[in-house]
Design a protein around this motif. Structure first.
Motif, PDB file in Angstrom:
ATOM      1  N   ALA A  80       0.802  -1.271  -0.201  1.00 48.62           N
ATOM      2  CA  ALA A  80       0.087  -0.034  -0.047  1.00 48.62           C
ATOM      3  C   ALA A  80       0.906   1.194  -0.102  1.00 48.62           C
ATOM      4  N   THR A  81       2.039   1.175   0.683  1.00 46.71           N
ATOM      5  CA  THR A  81       3.032   2.447   0.834  1.00 46.71           C
ATOM      6  C   THR A  81       3.516   2.745  -0.662  1.00 46.71           C
ATOM      7  N   ALA A  82       3.903   1.594  -1.230  1.00 44.57           N
ATOM      8  CA  ALA A  82       4.535   1.771  -2.677  1.00 44.57           C
ATOM      9  C   ALA A  82       3.215   2.360  -3.809  1.00 44.57           C
ATOM     10  N   ALA A  83       2.139   1.882  -3.393  1.00 44.89           N
ATOM     11  CA  ALA A  83       1.091   2.588  -4.163  1.00 44.89           C
ATOM     12  C   ALA A  83       0.891   3.960  -3.960  1.00 44.89           C
ATOM     13  N   ILE A  84       0.810   4.497  -2.744  1.00 45.03           N
ATOM     14  CA  ILE A  84       0.604   5.708  -2.433  1.00 45.03           C
ATOM     15  C   ILE A  84       1.933   6.809  -2.891  1.00 45.03           C
ATOM     16  N   LEU A  85       3.102   6.072  -2.796  1.00 46.04           N
ATOM     17  CA  LEU A  85       4.277   6.760  -3.306  1.00 46.04           C
ATOM     18  C   LEU A  85       4.294   6.928  -4.814  1.00 46.04           C
ATOM     19  N   ARG A  86       3.948   5.984  -5.632  1.00 43.99           N
ATOM     20  CA  ARG A  86       3.644   6.184  -7.117  1.00 43.99           C
ATOM     21  C   ARG A  86       2.508   7.036  -7.208  1.00 43.99           C
ATOM     22  N   ARG A  87       1.644   7.137  -6.715  1.00 44.46           N
ATOM     23  CA  ARG A  87       0.395   8.371  -7.013  1.00 44.46           C
ATOM     24  C   ARG A  87       1.147   9.713  -6.736  1.00 44.46           C
ATOM     25  N   ASN A  88       2.027   9.538  -5.727  1.00 45.21           N
ATOM     26  CA  ASN A  88       2.711  10.833  -5.500  1.00 45.21           C
ATOM     27  C   ASN A  88       3.625  11.252  -6.122  1.00 45.21           C
ATOM     28  N   GLY A  89       3.857  10.586  -7.305  1.00 51.38           N
ATOM     29  CA  GLY A  89       5.048  10.804  -8.172  1.00 51.38           C
ATOM     30  C   GLY A  89       6.616  10.286  -7.793  1.00 51.38           C
ATOM     31  N   VAL A  90       6.478   9.521  -6.825  1.00 49.63           N
ATOM     32  CA  VAL A  90       8.002   8.938  -6.314  1.00 49.63           C
ATOM     33  C   VAL A  90       8.113   7.845  -7.166  1.00 49.63           C
ATOM     34  N   THR A  91       9.476   7.775  -7.983  1.00 50.69           N
ATOM     35  CA  THR A  91       9.921   6.690  -8.371  1.00 50.69           C
ATOM     36  C   THR A  91      10.501   5.592  -7.492  1.00 50.69           C
ATOM     37  N   LEU A  92      10.370   4.462  -7.495  1.00 47.77           N
ATOM     38  CA  LEU A  92      10.716   3.263  -6.717  1.00 47.77           C
ATOM     39  C   LEU A  92      12.054   2.799  -7.452  1.00 47.77           C
ATOM     40  N   GLU A  93      13.232   3.044  -6.578  1.00 45.20           N
ATOM     41  CA  GLU A  93      14.475   2.650  -7.000  1.00 45.20           C
ATOM     42  C   GLU A  93      14.596   0.889  -7.117  1.00 45.20           C
ATOM     43  N   LYS A  94      13.869   0.415  -5.963  1.00 53.27           N
ATOM     44  CA  LYS A  94      13.761  -1.126  -6.085  1.00 53.27           C
ATOM     45  C   LYS A  94      12.045  -1.398  -5.769  1.00 53.27           C
ATOM     46  N   GLU A  95      11.603  -2.127  -6.594  1.00 53.97           N
ATOM     47  CA  GLU A  95      10.047  -2.546  -6.402  1.00 53.97           C
ATOM     48  C   GLU A  95       9.933  -3.416  -4.862  1.00 53.97           C
ATOM     49  N   VAL A  96       8.680  -3.492  -4.432  1.00 53.14           N
ATOM     50  CA  VAL A  96       8.540  -4.115  -3.231  1.00 53.14           C
ATOM     51  C   VAL A  96       9.067  -5.678  -3.445  1.00 53.14           C
ATOM     52  N   HIS A  97       9.615  -6.386  -2.632  1.00 51.96           N
ATOM     53  CA  HIS A  97      10.208  -7.233  -2.654  1.00 51.96           C
ATOM     54  C   HIS A  97      10.370  -7.823  -1.303  1.00 51.96           C
ATOM     55  N   ALA A 102      13.203 -11.585   6.301  1.00 45.12           N
ATOM     56  CA  ALA A 102      11.777 -11.620   6.952  1.00 45.12           C
ATOM     57  C   ALA A 102      11.145 -10.157   6.814  1.00 45.12           C
ATOM     58  N   THR A 103      11.604  -9.475   5.835  1.00 45.76           N
ATOM     59  CA  THR A 103      10.735  -8.243   5.600  1.00 45.76           C
ATOM     60  C   THR A 103      10.405  -7.956   4.267  1.00 45.76           C
ATOM     61  N   ARG A 104       9.546  -7.058   4.125  1.00 40.12           N
ATOM     62  CA  ARG A 104       9.128  -6.741   2.748  1.00 40.12           C
ATOM     63  C   ARG A 104       9.279  -5.300   2.504  1.00 40.12           C
ATOM     64  N   GLU A 105      10.214  -5.125   1.476  1.00 44.67           N
ATOM     65  CA  GLU A 105      10.936  -3.698   1.356  1.00 44.67           C
ATOM     66  C   GLU A 105      10.767  -2.890   0.160  1.00 44.67           C
ATOM     67  N   LEU A 106      11.075  -1.865  -0.033  1.00 40.23           N
ATOM     68  CA  LEU A 106      10.991  -0.965  -1.256  1.00 40.23           C
ATOM     69  C   LEU A 106      12.227   0.099  -1.124  1.00 40.23           C
ATOM     70  N   VAL A 107      12.699   0.530  -2.129  1.00 43.10           N
ATOM     71  CA  VAL A 107      13.819   1.734  -1.986  1.00 43.10           C
ATOM     72  C   VAL A 107      13.481   2.889  -2.908  1.00 43.10           C
ATOM     73  N   VAL A 108      13.590   4.072  -2.248  1.00 47.04           N
ATOM     74  CA  VAL A 108      13.489   5.231  -3.031  1.00 47.04           C
ATOM     75  C   VAL A 108      14.569   6.002  -2.716  1.00 47.04           C
ATOM     76  N   ARG A 109      14.555   7.253  -3.337  1.00 44.41           N
ATOM     77  CA  ARG A 109      15.764   8.263  -3.142  1.00 44.41           C
ATOM     78  C   ARG A 109      15.075   9.416  -3.144  1.00 44.41           C
ATOM     79  N   ASP A 110      15.472  10.459  -2.059  1.00 46.51           N
ATOM     80  CA  ASP A 110      14.804  11.714  -1.909  1.00 46.51           C
ATOM     81  C   ASP A 110      15.259  12.766  -2.676  1.00 46.51           C
ATOM     82  N   ASP A 111      14.941  13.938  -2.769  1.00 54.78           N
ATOM     83  CA  ASP A 111      15.409  14.789  -3.589  1.00 54.78           C
ATOM     84  C   ASP A 111      16.934  15.022  -3.856  1.00 54.78           C
TER      85      ASP A 111
END
Length: 122
Positions: A80-97, A102-111
């Motif tokens: 759900a966080t990844a979906a919100i970020l995409r809607r807000n125009g954030v590019t995911l550096e690494k998709e949810v994986h 034992a974690t589910r992660e995604l990666v972004v880079r800030d401005d």
């Protein structure tokens, strides 16, 4: 020695731009701002700091090339966080994986290029 918390500090060459990224793109809030060179960003019940500097943070390239991170934010729902970020125009550096630890992660880079991991315990 009792410790009640830890505060990270990220360096930015554009304080207003970084505040906009963390509030408008990631949905966090400003905890405080001191004059035009320092601010705190609230993530849940935690706060990290932004400090205005003259030159780009030299750790950005090192962290990016080594698969390290500057910040690790926890969420209850990485998908759900990844979906919100995409809607807000954030590019995911690494998709949810899912990870071996034992974690589910995604990666972004800030401005400013800081690497931000967002993870959900599984």
């Amino acid at each position: 020695m009792p410790i009640s918390g830890i505060v990270a500090q990220l360096r930015t060459t554009d304080l207003a731009g970084s505040i906009r990224f963390y509030t408008e793109k990631l949905g966090l809030s400003v905890a405080f701002q001191y004059q035009d060179f320092y601010a705190g960003i609230r993530a849940g019940d935690q706060v990290f700091h932004l400090k205005l500097v003259d030159e780009r943070d030299p750790s950005v390239d090192f962290v990016h090339s080594g698969d390290h991170f500057h910040l690790y934010l926890q969420t209850d729902d990485a998908i759900a966080t990844a979906a919100i970020l995409r809607r807000n125009g954030v590019t995911l550096e690494k998709e949810v994986h899912d990870t071996a630890w034992a974690t589910r992660e995604l990666v972004v880079r800030d401005d400013q290029g800081h690497t931000v991991y967002i993870g959900q315990p599984l």
